[in-house]
Design an enzyme around this catalytic site. Structure first.
Site, PDB file in Angstrom:
ATOM      1  N   LYS A 190       0.843  -1.199   0.000  1.00 50.34           N
ATOM      2  CA  LYS A 190       0.000   0.000   0.000  1.00 50.34           C
ATOM      3  C   LYS A 190       0.879   1.251   0.000  1.00 50.34           C
ATOM      4  O   LYS A 190       0.673   2.169  -0.760  1.00 50.34           O
ATOM      5  CB  LYS A 190      -0.939  -0.022   1.209  1.00 50.34           C
ATOM      6  CG  LYS A 190      -1.852   1.168   1.244  1.00 50.34           C
ATOM      7  CD  LYS A 190      -2.874   1.123   2.342  1.00 50.34           C
ATOM      8  CE  LYS A 190      -3.652   2.440   2.321  1.00 50.34           C
ATOM      9  NZ  LYS A 190      -4.597   2.576   3.402  1.00 50.34           N
ATOM     10  N   GLU A 193      10.582  -4.930   4.268  1.00 51.67           N
ATOM     11  CA  GLU A 193      10.620  -6.344   3.876  1.00 51.67           C
ATOM     12  C   GLU A 193      10.284  -6.484   2.393  1.00 51.67           C
ATOM     13  O   GLU A 193      10.972  -7.176   1.630  1.00 51.67           O
ATOM     14  CB  GLU A 193       9.609  -7.172   4.695  1.00 51.67           C
ATOM     15  CG  GLU A 193       9.922  -7.278   6.180  1.00 51.67           C
ATOM     16  CD  GLU A 193       9.266  -6.187   7.013  1.00 51.67           C
ATOM     17  OE1 GLU A 193       9.010  -5.085   6.477  1.00 51.67           O
ATOM     18  OE2 GLU A 193       9.030  -6.435   8.214  1.00 51.67           O
ATOM     19  N   GLY A 236      -4.933  -1.753   4.581  1.00 50.66           N
ATOM     20  CA  GLY A 236      -4.089  -2.880   4.179  1.00 50.66           C
ATOM     21  C   GLY A 236      -4.748  -4.237   4.422  1.00 50.66           C
ATOM     22  O   GLY A 236      -4.796  -5.093   3.543  1.00 50.66           O
ATOM     23  N   ARG A 237      -5.296  -4.457   5.619  1.00 48.57           N
ATOM     24  CA  ARG A 237      -5.862  -5.776   5.935  1.00 48.57           C
ATOM     25  C   ARG A 237      -7.247  -5.973   5.331  1.00 48.57           C
ATOM     26  O   ARG A 237      -7.883  -6.995   5.557  1.00 48.57           O
ATOM     27  CB  ARG A 237      -5.848  -6.016   7.446  1.00 48.57           C
ATOM     28  CG  ARG A 237      -6.527  -4.943   8.264  1.00 48.57           C
ATOM     29  CD  ARG A 237      -6.234  -5.118   9.756  1.00 48.57           C
ATOM     30  NE  ARG A 237      -6.664  -3.964  10.537  1.00 48.57           N
ATOM     31  CZ  ARG A 237      -5.959  -2.856  10.739  1.00 48.57           C
ATOM     32  NH1 ARG A 237      -4.770  -2.733  10.191  1.00 48.57           N
ATOM     33  NH2 ARG A 237      -6.431  -1.875  11.475  1.00 48.57           N
ATOM     34  N   GLU A 245      -5.022  -6.969  14.562  1.00 44.00           N
ATOM     35  CA  GLU A 245      -4.487  -5.657  14.179  1.00 44.00           C
ATOM     36  C   GLU A 245      -5.589  -4.597  14.234  1.00 44.00           C
ATOM     37  O   GLU A 245      -5.332  -3.424  14.485  1.00 44.00           O
ATOM     38  CB  GLU A 245      -3.848  -5.710  12.781  1.00 44.00           C
ATOM     39  CG  GLU A 245      -2.989  -4.498  12.484  1.00 44.00           C
ATOM     40  CD  GLU A 245      -2.101  -4.649  11.246  1.00 44.00           C
ATOM     41  OE1 GLU A 245      -0.873  -4.773  11.391  1.00 44.00           O
ATOM     42  OE2 GLU A 245      -2.656  -4.648  10.128  1.00 44.00           O
ATOM     43  N   HIS A 261      -5.689 -33.843  16.959  1.00 39.52           N
ATOM     44  CA  HIS A 261      -4.633 -34.738  17.442  1.00 39.52           C
ATOM     45  C   HIS A 261      -3.472 -33.948  18.030  1.00 39.52           C
ATOM     46  O   HIS A 261      -2.389 -34.491  18.232  1.00 39.52           O
ATOM     47  CB  HIS A 261      -4.164 -35.633  16.296  1.00 39.52           C
ATOM     48  CG  HIS A 261      -5.277 -36.451  15.734  1.00 39.52           C
ATOM     49  ND1 HIS A 261      -5.646 -37.667  16.253  1.00 39.52           N
ATOM     50  CD2 HIS A 261      -6.162 -36.180  14.740  1.00 39.52           C
ATOM     51  CE1 HIS A 261      -6.688 -38.135  15.579  1.00 39.52           C
ATOM     52  NE2 HIS A 261      -7.026 -37.250  14.652  1.00 39.52           N
ATOM     53  N   LYS A 298       9.115  -1.052  14.472  1.00 40.25           N
ATOM     54  CA  LYS A 298       9.700  -0.690  13.165  1.00 40.25           C
ATOM     55  C   LYS A 298      10.713   0.444  13.349  1.00 40.25           C
ATOM     56  O   LYS A 298      11.797   0.428  12.757  1.00 40.25           O
ATOM     57  CB  LYS A 298       8.611  -0.193  12.212  1.00 40.25           C
ATOM     58  CG  LYS A 298       7.714  -1.258  11.627  1.00 40.25           C
ATOM     59  CD  LYS A 298       6.824  -0.596  10.565  1.00 40.25           C
ATOM     60  CE  LYS A 298       5.607  -1.421  10.257  1.00 40.25           C
ATOM     61  NZ  LYS A 298       4.650  -0.737   9.389  1.00 40.25           N
TER      62      LYS A 298
HETATM   63  O1  F6P Z   1       3.108  -3.195   9.771  1.00 40.92           O
HETATM   64  C1  F6P Z   1       1.739  -3.326   9.614  1.00 40.92           C
HETATM   65  C2  F6P Z   1       1.275  -3.004   8.217  1.00 40.92           C
HETATM   66  O2  F6P Z   1       1.218  -1.629   8.044  1.00 40.92           O
HETATM   67  C3  F6P Z   1      -0.058  -3.657   7.915  1.00 40.92           C
HETATM   68  O3  F6P Z   1      -1.128  -2.950   8.391  1.00 40.92           O
HETATM   69  C4  F6P Z   1      -0.002  -3.777   6.426  1.00 40.92           C
HETATM   70  O4  F6P Z   1      -0.943  -4.688   5.940  1.00 40.92           O
HETATM   71  C5  F6P Z   1       1.425  -4.227   6.240  1.00 40.92           C
HETATM   72  O5  F6P Z   1       2.153  -3.526   7.232  1.00 40.92           O
HETATM   73  C6  F6P Z   1       2.023  -3.988   4.891  1.00 40.92           C
HETATM   74  O6  F6P Z   1       2.020  -2.623   4.536  1.00 40.92           O
HETATM   75  P1  F6P Z   1       2.216  -2.183   3.032  1.00 40.92           P
HETATM   76  O7  F6P Z   1       1.098  -2.753   2.235  1.00 40.92           O
HETATM   77  O8  F6P Z   1       2.197  -0.685   3.043  1.00 40.92           O
HETATM   78  O9  F6P Z   1       3.548  -2.707   2.564  1.00 40.92           O
END
Ligand code: F6P
Length: 508
Positions: free
Chosen positions: A194, A200, A253-254, A339, A370, A480
């Site tokens: 987003k 990452e 995002g979620r 979240e 199990h 972060k």
């Molecule tokens: O660190 C949490 C978060 O901001 C989530 O809410 C989001 O889904 C994820 O990181 C990834 O963010 P982005 O889509 O901006 O890379």
């Protein structure tokens, strides 16, 4: 506008209610099943929701309805669905339903335009107009990965049009696994973020480009698609504007599976199935928008959630999918619920001294039986459980497989409720342990869409009844910031952290 005094009254009334055993609730009310279960019809097939094995009864439902009135659930819902500011800390709307055609007309129109652009690119790739594409490595994290991973795993097991690999972890082992399964000459990379700044994702994307280059792909950026609410950043990073698929800032995002973040789903299934997934979600949206009180399925689920967290002290909620295709659902719901509602202040910034979101966890049946069901049957924690299953099997093997799978699912709900007495305490089951069951006729794009939308609205309903803003997530920022500080070479910390950094060779 919420009326806090009326809300306190509703909670007081809820606390005063007697707590009969589940089996007594069935005995005292012959129409319990009828009252506590309902179907959502989806055109072809539908979904059955059964809360009869929870402790909700007429009195609880009535008191929770009073709570939802006190918390102005109807006002909050209408704000959500009309593009109002429901995320006050960031001054934003939350317009995931507009992606499904339900919401503010301008936002719905914009979502339609962006979907048409996405459909055009998906169809062009399927036709081979961008060269041969057999594999797609989708790089994203959190909300930019969990939805696509779940949807592709749930819906594209039999004959995906493109072989999709979702990579989220910065741990290079994750990306290496995808590389090992893909031929770089026929692989496309989707960078899903987003913000287009997440470390990452950007690090993995850079390594994926290097992998294409090392394999002799002449124009690595020509194989990259960007899925983002920050299109300028994607272009600046090097993606050609024609392969940037934007979505609105007002899609969280979620909650973004329905936007261009769903690109790998459309690549795997084809556009018509992706559109059916959106329409299935829209059926749930319309139900949520138009149904009042206890008949509103996501709201009723929230009543059960709040009953167990607030009145029974349950700190966790478990979800067991008796369906291998939904193995990633607990992971997806963990982000959605934890979240969104793992907060300790209200939307107005007031501290909350009541429980908020429980810990969502779970797994797949029958495997979990199990492994962890011992605690669920005989442990000292009370854990409300959702069982999720489909009537039509997802496999072509002997029908015994699916019959045994479903028998076990229903047996667990019955056993947890009934219990069994024995003279030997170690062999006794207290029973009276609650569960709800969601039984899908057939797991298909539409029913999957409805299932996910149900959980989104359930999460929102929980938030409204607790007075929480479910659309921000400042809790993830501190860690972060500190990781960035370490990357920048500032390694002055407490003795423990400094020693760990030294042991790993990050600090000297
Ligand atoms: O660190 C949490 C978060 O901001 C989530 O809410 C989001 O889904 C994820 O990181 C990834 O963010 P982005 O889509 O901006 O890379």
């Amino acid at each position: 506008m919420a009326n806090r005094t009326a809300a306190h009254e509703a909670w007081r009334a809820l606390r005063d209610l007697v707590k009969p055993r589940l089996t007594d609730l069935f005995e005292s009310d012959g129409s319990r099943l009828e009252k506590l279960s309902a179907r959502l019809e989806l055109g072809e097939g539908g979904v059955l929701f059964d809360w009869s094995k929870t402790h909700l009864d007429d009195a609880h439902l009535g008191a929770f309805e009073a709570l939802s009135e006190a918390m102005d659930f109807a006002g909050a819902r209408s704000s959500l669905l009309s593009g109002g500011i429901v995320n006050p800390t960031e001054g934003r709307a939350a317009e995931h339903t507009a992606q499904r055609g339900v919401g503010d007309p301008d936002s719905v129109e914009l979502a339609g335009t962006l979907h048409a652009r996405m459909a055009g690119l998906v169809e062009a790739i399927h036709k081979g107009l961008l060269g041969e594409v057999k594999h797609l490595i989708h790089i994203g994290i959190g909300g930019s990965a969990l939805g696509p991973a779940l949807a592709v795993d749930a819906l594209a097991r039999h004959g995906a049009m493109v072989d999709v690999h979702v990579v989220s972890n910065i741990d290079g082992c994750a990306l290496e696994e995808a590389f090992a399964a893909c031929d770089p000459q026929t692989t496309m990379i989707a960078v899903a973020s987003k913000t287009f700044t997440t470390i990452e994702t950007m690090t993995n994307a850079q390594s994926a480009l290097a992998w294409l280059q090392a394999a002799g792909v002449s124009d690595p950026f020509g194989r990259v698609v960007a899925l983002t609410a920050s299109p300028d950043k994607a272009v600046e990073w090097g993606v050609d504007e024609t392969r940037v698929l934007p979505f609105s800032e007002s899609v969280g995002g979620r909650y973004s599976l329905w936007s261009s973040i769903g690109f790998p789903v459309a690549m795997a299934l084809g556009w018509p199935d992706f559109a059916e997934m959106l329409e299935g979600a829209a059926v749930m949206d319309r139900h949520f928008a138009e149904t009042e009180g206890r008949d509103n399925l996501p709201l009723r689920a929230a009543f059960a959630d709040l009953y167990y967290t607030h009145l029974r002290g349950c700190q966790t909620r478990a979800v067991f999918a008796y369906d291998e295709r939904l193995a990633l659902l607990p992971d997806y719901l963990q982000q959605l619920e934890m979240e969104s509602n793992g907060k300790s202040v209200t939307a107005d910034g007031e501290p909350i001294d009541e429980p908020t979101a429980p810990i969502t966890w779970g797994g797949v049946g029958t495997d979990a039986q199990h492994a962890v069901f011992q605690l669920l049957h005989q442990g000292t924690n009370l854990v409300p459980i959702d069982f999720i299953a489909a009537v039509v099997p997802g496999d072509d093997l002997d029908e015994a497989h699916h019959r045994i799978l479903l028998s076990n699912c229903f047996a667990q709900g019955a056993a947890l409720m009934q219990g069994r007495q024995s003279d030997d305490p170690a062999r006794s089951y207290t029973g009276d342990r609650p569960s709800a069951t969601i039984l899908i006729d057939e797991l298909a794009p539409a029913s999957f869409g409805a299932l996910i939308a149900f959980h989104e609205h359930r999460t929102f309903a929980n938030a409204v009844l607790m007075g929480i803003n479910p659309f921000d997530q400042f809790g993830v920022e501190l860690g972060k910031d500190i990781a960035r500080q370490i990357e920048a070479g500032d390694v002055k910390f407490d003795a423990s952290t400094e020693a760990l950094l030294k042991a790993a060779g990050i600090a000297s």
